[in-house]
Design an enzyme around this catalytic site. Structure first.
Site, PDB file in Angstrom:
ATOM      1  N   ASP A  70      17.743  15.758   9.824  1.00 53.00           N
ATOM      2  CA  ASP A  70      16.719  15.340   8.860  1.00 53.00           C
ATOM      3  C   ASP A  70      15.397  16.069   9.108  1.00 53.00           C
ATOM      4  O   ASP A  70      14.687  16.416   8.160  1.00 53.00           O
ATOM      5  CB  ASP A  70      16.497  13.827   8.934  1.00 53.00           C
ATOM      6  CG  ASP A  70      17.449  13.068   8.033  1.00 53.00           C
ATOM      7  OD1 ASP A  70      17.619  13.483   6.882  1.00 53.00           O
ATOM      8  OD2 ASP A  70      18.026  12.069   8.480  1.00 53.00           O
ATOM      9  N   GLU A 101      13.333  12.811   3.494  1.00 52.37           N
ATOM     10  CA  GLU A 101      13.985  13.319   4.704  1.00 52.37           C
ATOM     11  C   GLU A 101      13.138  13.001   5.933  1.00 52.37           C
ATOM     12  O   GLU A 101      13.672  12.641   6.994  1.00 52.37           O
ATOM     13  CB  GLU A 101      14.213  14.825   4.603  1.00 52.37           C
ATOM     14  CG  GLU A 101      15.123  15.278   3.472  1.00 52.37           C
ATOM     15  CD  GLU A 101      16.549  14.775   3.578  1.00 52.37           C
ATOM     16  OE1 GLU A 101      16.937  14.237   4.640  1.00 52.37           O
ATOM     17  OE2 GLU A 101      17.295  14.912   2.586  1.00 52.37           O
ATOM     18  N   HIS A 104      13.601   9.400   6.671  1.00 47.02           N
ATOM     19  CA  HIS A 104      14.890   9.190   7.341  1.00 47.02           C
ATOM     20  C   HIS A 104      14.766   9.476   8.837  1.00 47.02           C
ATOM     21  O   HIS A 104      15.236   8.693   9.671  1.00 47.02           O
ATOM     22  CB  HIS A 104      15.958  10.110   6.745  1.00 47.02           C
ATOM     23  CG  HIS A 104      16.235   9.858   5.296  1.00 47.02           C
ATOM     24  ND1 HIS A 104      16.982  10.715   4.521  1.00 47.02           N
ATOM     25  CD2 HIS A 104      15.862   8.855   4.471  1.00 47.02           C
ATOM     26  CE1 HIS A 104      17.054  10.248   3.284  1.00 47.02           C
ATOM     27  NE2 HIS A 104      16.382   9.116   3.235  1.00 47.02           N
ATOM     28  N   TYR A 108      15.168   6.614  12.267  1.00 44.20           N
ATOM     29  CA  TYR A 108      15.971   6.618  13.492  1.00 44.20           C
ATOM     30  C   TYR A 108      15.099   6.313  14.701  1.00 44.20           C
ATOM     31  O   TYR A 108      15.525   5.602  15.620  1.00 44.20           O
ATOM     32  CB  TYR A 108      16.669   7.975  13.661  1.00 44.20           C
ATOM     33  CG  TYR A 108      17.611   8.314  12.531  1.00 44.20           C
ATOM     34  CD1 TYR A 108      18.658   7.459  12.184  1.00 44.20           C
ATOM     35  CD2 TYR A 108      17.437   9.476  11.790  1.00 44.20           C
ATOM     36  CE1 TYR A 108      19.512   7.767  11.132  1.00 44.20           C
ATOM     37  CE2 TYR A 108      18.294   9.788  10.731  1.00 44.20           C
ATOM     38  CZ  TYR A 108      19.320   8.924  10.411  1.00 44.20           C
ATOM     39  OH  TYR A 108      20.160   9.222   9.369  1.00 44.20           O
ATOM     40  N   GLU A 165      23.722  17.708   3.325  1.00 45.11           N
ATOM     41  CA  GLU A 165      23.501  16.351   2.832  1.00 45.11           C
ATOM     42  C   GLU A 165      24.782  15.670   2.367  1.00 45.11           C
ATOM     43  O   GLU A 165      24.846  14.442   2.334  1.00 45.11           O
ATOM     44  CB  GLU A 165      22.481  16.386   1.687  1.00 45.11           C
ATOM     45  CG  GLU A 165      21.197  17.102   2.076  1.00 45.11           C
ATOM     46  CD  GLU A 165      19.961  16.529   1.430  1.00 45.11           C
ATOM     47  OE1 GLU A 165      19.759  15.324   1.565  1.00 45.11           O
ATOM     48  OE2 GLU A 165      19.232  17.299   0.801  1.00 45.11           O
ATOM     49  N   GLU A 199      20.854  10.536   0.377  1.00 44.37           N
ATOM     50  CA  GLU A 199      21.505  11.830   0.572  1.00 44.37           C
ATOM     51  C   GLU A 199      22.512  12.119  -0.541  1.00 44.37           C
ATOM     52  O   GLU A 199      22.690  13.272  -0.950  1.00 44.37           O
ATOM     53  CB  GLU A 199      22.194  11.884   1.941  1.00 44.37           C
ATOM     54  CG  GLU A 199      21.312  11.614   3.140  1.00 44.37           C
ATOM     55  CD  GLU A 199      20.151  12.582   3.309  1.00 44.37           C
ATOM     56  OE1 GLU A 199      19.910  13.420   2.412  1.00 44.37           O
ATOM     57  OE2 GLU A 199      19.477  12.507   4.350  1.00 44.37           O
ATOM     58  N   HIS A 202      20.439  13.423  -3.346  1.00 47.64           N
ATOM     59  CA  HIS A 202      19.942  14.764  -3.047  1.00 47.64           C
ATOM     60  C   HIS A 202      21.038  15.809  -3.234  1.00 47.64           C
ATOM     61  O   HIS A 202      20.798  16.879  -3.807  1.00 47.64           O
ATOM     62  CB  HIS A 202      19.426  14.829  -1.606  1.00 47.64           C
ATOM     63  CG  HIS A 202      18.270  13.924  -1.331  1.00 47.64           C
ATOM     64  ND1 HIS A 202      17.642  13.858  -0.101  1.00 47.64           N
ATOM     65  CD2 HIS A 202      17.612  13.038  -2.130  1.00 47.64           C
ATOM     66  CE1 HIS A 202      16.663  12.969  -0.153  1.00 47.64           C
ATOM     67  NE2 HIS A 202      16.635  12.454  -1.368  1.00 47.64           N
TER      68      HIS A 202
END
Length: 323
Positions: A70, A101, A104, A108, A165, A199, A202
């Site tokens: 990402d 992105e 994302h 995490y 993706e 994703e 995308h």
């Protein structure tokens, strides 16, 4: 880049549809907007404590690998495609996707911050920098992104992006979906579902842009480009299988993950207008169910499912309590 003093500077005009799909993709991207802070990952702490050390290690590593991808997509992939995209509405959609992105990647870190100690997080990010197959994956992707300078290379950058993706992420998605489907790490799994939904969008949008460029070439150039597409595809898949075998080695799930990769690789090729490549075996039903983009919520009071939408609330009236 040479500055042209007498150039005409244009503003994006959303009152006119430039094509038959970009404004629809803008609307859908905006509707899907979310932030990791809206998901209470702390609900997973009890489940996390009950996981074995090997399960924890695998979970950490799949998310760490996704973090790297990402990061590269937001910092390198999307900018490389925007640099040679003239249409302003399309640039806006790509820019929004690039922002997601980055969100994302940050999500995490939100999971890591909740579940791990600072030394554990530092060790994990050191692992990212020293894992050969993960670093090779980034090298393969950046080799294309960093050499985007004409329509041919723009097309191949979009192809690489669709592969990233639409199938490379999925070795990382498999395990969180697998656990969440069994009622484990459900809050973190909700974040994965939201990312997966993004994703998917995308991959479809960039695939459409790539097909448009591909169709602009003559037959001879198309054949050359197609050969390059499958060369990129093979290099990425070969490395992805090696990566999967390494990190999933102790889980007993290697073959299931590879099958899942092949299933999503077919979807990536379809996004680009090509035929399926693999005859795919049976996908783990728990994980396959997790690919659904229909609304799901992990508890009764949550609206932060992968069909998350900002709610509209009305005041309660006496009639609402009449049975």
């Amino acid at each position: 880049m040479t500055f042209k003093a007498n150039a005409i500077h244009k503003a994006v005009n959303w009152n006119v549809e430039d094509d038959g799909f970009t404004q629809a993709f803008w609307d859908q991207n905006v509707k899907q907007f979310w932030l990791p802070e809206e998901i209470s990952v702390s609900k997973d702490l009890k489940t996390w404590a009950d996981l074995s050390e090997s399960e924890k290690e695998l979970y950490k590593k799949v998310l760490a690998g996704l973090t790297l991808l990402d990061t590269k997509q937001g910092n390198n992939g999307v900018p490389s495609m925007m640099s040679l995209t003239d249409n302003l509405q399309r640039k806006a959609v790509l820019s929004f996707m690039g922002t997601m992105e980055e969100i994302h990647a940050k999500s995490y870190s939100s999971i890591f911050m909740t579940l791990l100690t600072t030394p554990q997080i530092e060790d994990l990010f050191n692992w990212i920098e020293t894992e050969p197959t993960l670093q090779k994956k980034a090298d393969l992707i950046l080799a294309q992104y960093e050499n985007t300078n004409d329509q041919r290379s723009l097309y191949l950058s979009m192809v690489t992006s669709v592969f990233l993706e639409s199938f490379l992420f999925y070795s990382g998605f498999f395990y969180p979906l697998y656990l969440a489907g069994q009622g484990k790490m459900v809050a973190s799994g909700e974040i994965i579902s939201l990312i997966l939904r993004d994703e998917s969008l995308h991959g479809k949008y960039i695939g459409l842009l790539a097909q448009e460029i591909y169709d602009s070439f003559n037959d001879e150039d198309k054949l050359e480009l197609k050969n390059n597409v499958y060369k990129i595809f093979k290099n990425l898949m070969d490395n992805e299988i090696e990566y999967t075998k390494k990190i999933y080695n102790e889980s007993g799930l290697v073959e299931e993950v590879i099958t899942f990769l092949q299933y999503n690789a077919n979807r990536a090729l379809e996004n680009l207008g090509f035929d399926k490549y693999y005859e795919v075996g049976k996908i783990n039903p728990i994980v396959l169910n997790g690919l659904s983009t229909e609304t799901k919520s992990h508890d009764f009071f949550s609206t932060k499912g992968n069909g998350y939408q900002k709610g509209i609330y009305e005041e309660l009236e006496d009639e609402d309590f009449i049975i």
